[in-house]
Design an enzyme around this catalytic site. Structure first.
Site, short mmCIF file in Angstrom:
data_model
loop_
_atom_site.label_atom_id
_atom_site.label_comp_id
_atom_site.label_asym_id
_atom_site.label_seq_id
_atom_site.Cartn_x
_atom_site.Cartn_y
_atom_site.Cartn_z
N TYR A 184 0.71 -1.19 -0.02
CA TYR A 184 -0.03 -0.05 0.05
C TYR A 184 0.91 1.08 0.13
CZ TYR A 184 -3.88 -2.95 1.33
OH TYR A 184 -5.18 -3.82 1.39
N SER A 200 -13.77 -3.71 0.76
CA SER A 200 -14.60 -2.90 0.03
C SER A 200 -16.01 -3.01 0.23
CB SER A 200 -14.56 -3.49 -1.61
OG SER A 200 -15.01 -2.45 -2.39
N PRO A 201 -16.31 -2.58 1.58
CA PRO A 201 -17.72 -2.95 2.09
C PRO A 201 -18.80 -2.22 1.23
CG PRO A 201 -16.47 -1.69 3.57
CD PRO A 201 -15.47 -2.11 2.56
N GLY A 243 -17.37 2.42 -3.75
CA GLY A 243 -18.36 3.83 -3.91
C GLY A 243 -19.70 3.49 -4.46
N LEU A 244 -20.05 2.31 -5.08
CA LEU A 244 -21.24 1.98 -5.70
C LEU A 244 -22.52 2.08 -4.80
CD1 LEU A 244 -22.06 1.45 -8.62
CD2 LEU A 244 -22.37 -0.97 -7.91
N LEU A 245 -22.13 1.76 -3.45
CA LEU A 245 -23.14 1.49 -2.36
C LEU A 245 -23.16 3.00 -1.54
CD1 LEU A 245 -22.72 -2.08 -1.46
CD2 LEU A 245 -24.65 -1.29 -2.75
N GLY A 246 -22.40 3.70 -1.83
CA GLY A 246 -22.09 5.11 -1.18
C GLY A 246 -23.20 6.15 -1.46
N GLY A 247 -24.21 5.80 -1.85
CA GLY A 247 -24.99 7.02 -2.53
C GLY A 247 -24.65 7.67 -3.89
#
Length: 329
Positions: free
Chosen positions: A53, A217-218, A222-226
């Protein structure tokens, strides 16, 4: 903060883990320090990073791979009492140099990679040393021998895996049992409402062996972040994410409408959905700001009713259950 055992071990970790993947690549050292300070203040004791990282090494950049570990090490060096307040996790596998043995899970590379991580982290031990990926070209006897040696030397305490298939987990555990070892304490898997393949065989294997699940990737990158609301406000999505948005627009519309009905942000619902799963030990939060960290911690207080969980299953259907019942009579 809520705490639970890391799998079947006696080690207790926070249900929200601080993911340091953005340290050094998207977040500079000063901002990273503030996030770690805030994490400790909120009771987060589980810090997760990896040797790779920090971003790729580039000719015009002083920093690159290893920067995330260096930033954490510098933060620990500011106040040595911090080290005993956190469970420090890092990973091994990815190439750090260009040599033929500077990657994967040979005993040769594991030893050298561990020593390098310890130097960057400015500590004498790693609490959870995780294999970043499976290496099917290296025999398990060699891999476990390397970890045994590091445990004997006090350089690592627990061993974890990441991105393993169910049969890789089973194989690892059976070989560990033959050597009278604890084996894996945890597995980091890609798992969220949009990615539920782990429910087929990985989660059943983890439950059988008493291994903790740590989803990465919970919020689906970003797809599930509004994301639809953010686009309506004029923000732009990356080309890759935009393609996913268009492919899943009906689901996203239904999901964000449900979150509005619940009076909860989409990101918190995504995190809370994971935390409701008894297989999940801790969910990795990779905030870019202190504000995002504080917001993510609120997921611990979000209660999802059976009716809401059923609605989420309808919007984001899983693979149909666990294998083989998911696809065979």
């Amino acid at each position: 903060m809520n705490y639970t055992h890391l799998g079947r071990t006696g080690l207790r970790v926070s249900r929200i883990a601080l993911g340091a993947m953005n340290f050094g690549e998207l977040i500079d050292e000063a901002a990273s320090f503030k996030i770690m300070d805030a994490a400790l203040d909120t009771g987060i004791n589980f810090f997760d990073t990896a040797d790779v990282y920090g971003g790729p090494q580039k000719p015009d950049m002083e920093k690159g791979y290893g920067t995330s570990e260096e930033i954490i090490g510098n933060w620990l060096a500011q106040d040595t009492s911090r080290r005993n307040k956190i469970v420090l996790a890092t990973k091994v596998y990815q190439p750090m140099e260009t040599g033929p043995n500077d990657k994967y899970l040979s005993a040769y590379h594991i030893r050298r990679a561990c020593e390098a991580s310890l130097r960057r982290l400015k500590t004498d031990h790693i609490d959870l040393y995780q294999m970043h990926h499976v290496d099917r070209a290296t025999p398990w006897e060699e891999i476990w021998q390397a970890f045994e040696q590091l445990i004997r030397e006090g350089k690592i305490t627990y061993v974890g895996s990441s991105n393993f298939a169910g049969w890789d987990i089973a194989t690892a555990q059976l070989i560990a049992a033959c050597r009278n070892l604890l084996g894996l304490a945890s597995e980091q898997s890609l798992y969220n409402l949009t990615q539920r393949t782990t429910e087929l065989e990985v989660i059943p294997a983890l439950r059988h062996f008493g291994i903790g699940l740590i989803p990465w990737s919970p919020i689906g990158m970003g797809l599930l972040g509004g994301v639809l609301r953010k686009i309506s406000e004029g923000r732009r999505a990356t080309p890759g994410l935009q393609a996913q948005i268009e492919a899943r627009r009906p689901q996203l519309e239904a999901y964000e409408a449900l979150c509005t009905e619940l009076s909860e942000s989409p990101a918190l619902v995504a995190l809370a959905w994971l935390l409701h799963n008894p297989a999940v030990t801790s969910v990795i939060s990779g905030p870019r700001t202190v504000e995002q960290l504080h917001e993510n911690v609120k997921a611990l207080d979000v209660e999802l009713s059976h009716e809401t969980l059923t609605k989420l299953d309808r919007i984001w259907p899983g693979p149909g259950g666990e294998a083989p019942q998911a696809y065979a009579w």
